[in-house]
Write a protein that holds these residues in place. Structure first.
Motif, short mmCIF file in Angstrom:
data_model
loop_
_atom_site.label_atom_id
_atom_site.label_comp_id
_atom_site.label_asym_id
_atom_site.label_seq_id
_atom_site.Cartn_x
_atom_site.Cartn_y
_atom_site.Cartn_z
N LEU A 99 -4.76 -6.48 -7.14
CA LEU A 99 -4.51 -5.49 -8.19
C LEU A 99 -3.01 -5.36 -8.42
O LEU A 99 -2.54 -5.34 -9.56
N GLY A 100 -2.26 -5.29 -7.31
CA GLY A 100 -0.81 -5.13 -7.41
C GLY A 100 -0.17 -6.28 -8.16
O GLY A 100 0.76 -6.09 -8.94
N THR B 98 9.24 0.66 -7.68
CA THR B 98 8.59 -0.18 -8.70
C THR B 98 8.73 -1.65 -8.34
O THR B 98 7.77 -2.41 -8.36
N LEU B 99 9.96 -2.01 -7.98
CA LEU B 99 10.25 -3.40 -7.65
C LEU B 99 9.55 -3.80 -6.36
O LEU B 99 8.93 -4.87 -6.27
N GLY B 100 9.60 -2.91 -5.36
CA GLY B 100 9.07 -3.22 -4.03
C GLY B 100 7.57 -3.40 -4.03
O GLY B 100 7.05 -4.30 -3.38
N LEU B 101 6.85 -2.57 -4.77
CA LEU B 101 5.40 -2.68 -4.78
C LEU B 101 4.95 -4.00 -5.42
O LEU B 101 3.97 -4.61 -4.98
N GLY B 102 5.69 -4.44 -6.45
CA GLY B 102 5.38 -5.73 -7.06
C GLY B 102 5.57 -6.87 -6.07
O GLY B 102 4.74 -7.78 -5.97
N VAL B 103 6.67 -6.82 -5.31
CA VAL B 103 6.94 -7.86 -4.32
C VAL B 103 5.89 -7.82 -3.22
O VAL B 103 5.39 -8.85 -2.78
N ALA B 104 5.52 -6.58 -2.81
CA ALA B 104 4.56 -6.42 -1.71
C ALA B 104 3.23 -7.10 -2.05
O ALA B 104 2.61 -7.72 -1.19
N ALA B 105 2.82 -6.99 -3.31
CA ALA B 105 1.52 -7.54 -3.69
C ALA B 105 1.43 -9.03 -3.42
O ALA B 105 0.49 -9.51 -2.80
N SER B 106 2.47 -9.78 -3.85
CA SER B 106 2.38 -11.23 -3.66
C SER B 106 2.66 -11.60 -2.20
O SER B 106 2.04 -12.52 -1.67
#
Lengths: 312, 261
Positions: free
Chosen positions: A142-143, A183-191
């Protein structure tokens, strides 16, 4: 080893030269009259052809492609990005100022990303295929599908507008950096979660593990000394790609949150057709990417000696 | 495989017939009813100019999904050609092709796309150009990798010895072997193109108003975040749903291929 190292450096140099050429060629061939746009940005008024021609000569747009390219490339090798076509000031100090906003943001995003992804991935990989694993993977999927700009807007909506806990726009206090970094960190965390998880799972499947276990090596030591280095290889591989994601993510996030930085610098430079500024930003992001990938390539050989041998 | 097919058909129907399902004209202004909440007349409410949000989302599929589809196909074509030239063309062609690929890869996709679209002037064609030019490299890498493994197979060597021209070897021997892995890469490229188009739309460099594109709808909605937060939720939700569905079907496809092999 030294031969492959030479090949690697040669490759990097060729790519760097290619990026410089591509950046210049792209801007040179952009449609529309750049001199008119620059004159427009400088004087903020409609101008006669004479003034536009004068600007053209001043900025060096009146020569042909190759002379212009070489006269741009020469100073560039000494890290001189030239002067802004609009303000006439050197590009480098302004660019450096923008970077002092963007790089800490990207770094904070990376740290948040790792801080979320590492526990989540370890938790997921503990019992692959079970409910805990599926939930973690679902969150990560989802992220990965949520665009950074929408996530940023949602965070503003929740924490700034509805709850009123954090400021949304600008960069005056450290608190202003929390939402952008998140915002930036959650996007990175997803992948990262998905990659670390599959890295751990693959390391677990290696044939040497049962042998070590039967020798009675404690679980903690196995995790630290055997699984972690193995799982690190795919993680390092995508780190280079993550850097690109971080940079372009930071560009978007800065625009959403109204922060000064490379993103806002780039967008306003494009609007004003300030070629030296646009060239500098594009080239700099490419440079960061190429150099970090070179470092990653070297790092590989340090962690996994097999990679160097395979190349040769 | 079946889930991928169902999804593909669903998206195709949405692109082609989505606009026909819209209850209202997506660009019809209705200022007295601006920013109205969801109702039976306007199922998802109206935007700042009183336009029906649901109709705009349905018409937007043609822009956001349709353009992404075009972009991903162009990237596929460029990347496959580059990869095949690298795989078939011998050592020097391979080295040159891969350095060109590396060079294009060095630019962060979105930064490059913003610069290209911004300099060409905002519009649909520059959007397609910008995103295709920054999206073909993964195809090239995969096509080259798989192509190199095909190269040594007996039937390819035989075809070469029989004097079959290079392009028909590419067409009849390489392409069928490449197709599964290229399809997986293509799903990823399609998803990224959707994200790219909406990101450029959000930055104002993409599809221009009044055309209903999901990213530019978000840009419009952002100003009214305080009074009408729902306006901002819908376009984002649609983008996430599409990207998620495409990514998941890509995963399913990859697993199915891995099981076959």
């Amino acid at each position: 080893m030294s031969k492959t190292l030479f090949g690697l450096l040669l490759r990097t140099l060729v790519v760097l030269a290619g990026t410089a050429f591509l950046t210049f060629a792209l801007l040179w061939n952009a449609p529309g009259d750049p001199a008119a746009a620059i004159a427009m940005a400088r004087f903020d008024a409609l101008l006669s052809q004479e003034v536009i021609d004068q600007v053209r000569e001043e900025v060096g747009l009146n020569t042909s492609f190759w002379p212009a390219f070489w006269s741009w490339l020469g100073p560039l090798l000494c890290f001189d990005f030239g002067n802004s076509a609009v303000t006439g000031r050197p590009v480098w100090p302004d660019l450096w100022g923008a970077m002092t906003y963007t790089f800490p943001l990207a770094f904070a995003g990376l740290m948040i990303g790792l801080g979320v992804a590492l526990p989540l991935a370890i938790f997921a990989a503990k019992r692959p295929g079970r409910l805990s694993d599926r939930i973690a993977v679902a969150i990560a999927s989802l992220g990965a599908a949520i665009p950074a700009y929408w996530l940023g807007l949602l965070l503003i909506l929740l924490f700034a507008v509805q709850l009123g806990w954090l400021p949304a726009m600008g960069a005056r206090t450290p608190a202003h950096a929390i939402l952008p970094a998140l915002t930036l960190g959650l996007g990175v965390a997803a992948s990262l979660t998905r990659i670390i998880r599959s890295g751990i799972l693959e390391a677990r499947g290696q044939a040497f593990l049962p042998a070590i276990q039967r020798r009675g090596v404690p679980e903690a030591a196995i995790g630290r000394d055997h699984i972690a280095p193995h799982a690190a290889i795919p993680v390092i591989t995508v780190f280079g790609l993550e850097l690109a994601f971080l940079l372009e993510g930071a560009v978007l996030v800065e625009v959403i949150f109204g922060r000064p930085g490379l993103g806002t610098f780039l967008v306003s430079a494009i609007a004003a057709r300030d070629f030296p500024q646009v060239q500098a930003v594009v080239l700099l992001t490419a440079l960061v990417f190429v150099v970090s990938n070179l470092i990653i390539d070297l790092l590989y050989r340090l962690i996994d000696p097999r990679i160097g041998e395979r190349d040769a | 495989m079946r889930s991928v097919l169902i999804l593909a058909v669903f998206f195709a129907l949405l692109i082609v017939f989505g606009a026909a399902l819209a209850p209202h004209d997506p660009n019809a202004l209705n200022i007295p009813k601006r920013l109205s909440p969801p109702s039976t007349e306007f199922l998802l409410g109206t935007d700042a100019l009183g336009r029906d949000v649901l109709s705009r989302l349905l018409h937007g599929a043609r822009w956001s999904l349709g353009l992404a589809f075009v972009v991903s196909l162009i990237s596929l074509a460029i990347g496959t050609c580059a990869g095949l030239i690298a795989a078939q063309g011998g050592k020097i062609a391979d080295w040159v092709m891969m350095r060109v690929t590396d060079t294009f890869l060095a630019f962060p996709e979105l930064v490059a796309a913003v610069v290209i679209a911004g300099l060409l002037g905002a519009g649909t064609w520059s959007l397609i150009f910008a995103l295709s030019l920054t999206g073909w490299m993964r195809f090239a890498r995969v096509a080259r990798g798989t192509g190199l493994s095909v190269k040594t197979r007996g039937y390819v060597v035989q075809a070469q010895l029989a004097g079959m021209p290079a392009w028909s070897i590419a067409r009849w021997h390489y392409l069928p072997a490449l197709l599964p892995s290229l399809t997986v890469v293509w799903t990823g490229a399609f998803a990224r193109a959707i994200l790219g188009i909406s990101a450029l739309g959000f930055l104002g460099f993409g599809v221009q108003p009044p055309n209903p594109e999901w990213g530019s709808m978000l840009l419009d909605a952002r100003v009214h975040m305080r009074s009408t937060p729902l306006l901002m939720i819908w376009p984002g939700l649609v983008v996430v749903t599409c990207v998620l569905a495409i990514n998941l079907s890509g995963d399913a496809l990859r697993d199915a291929i891995a099981k076959d092999a």
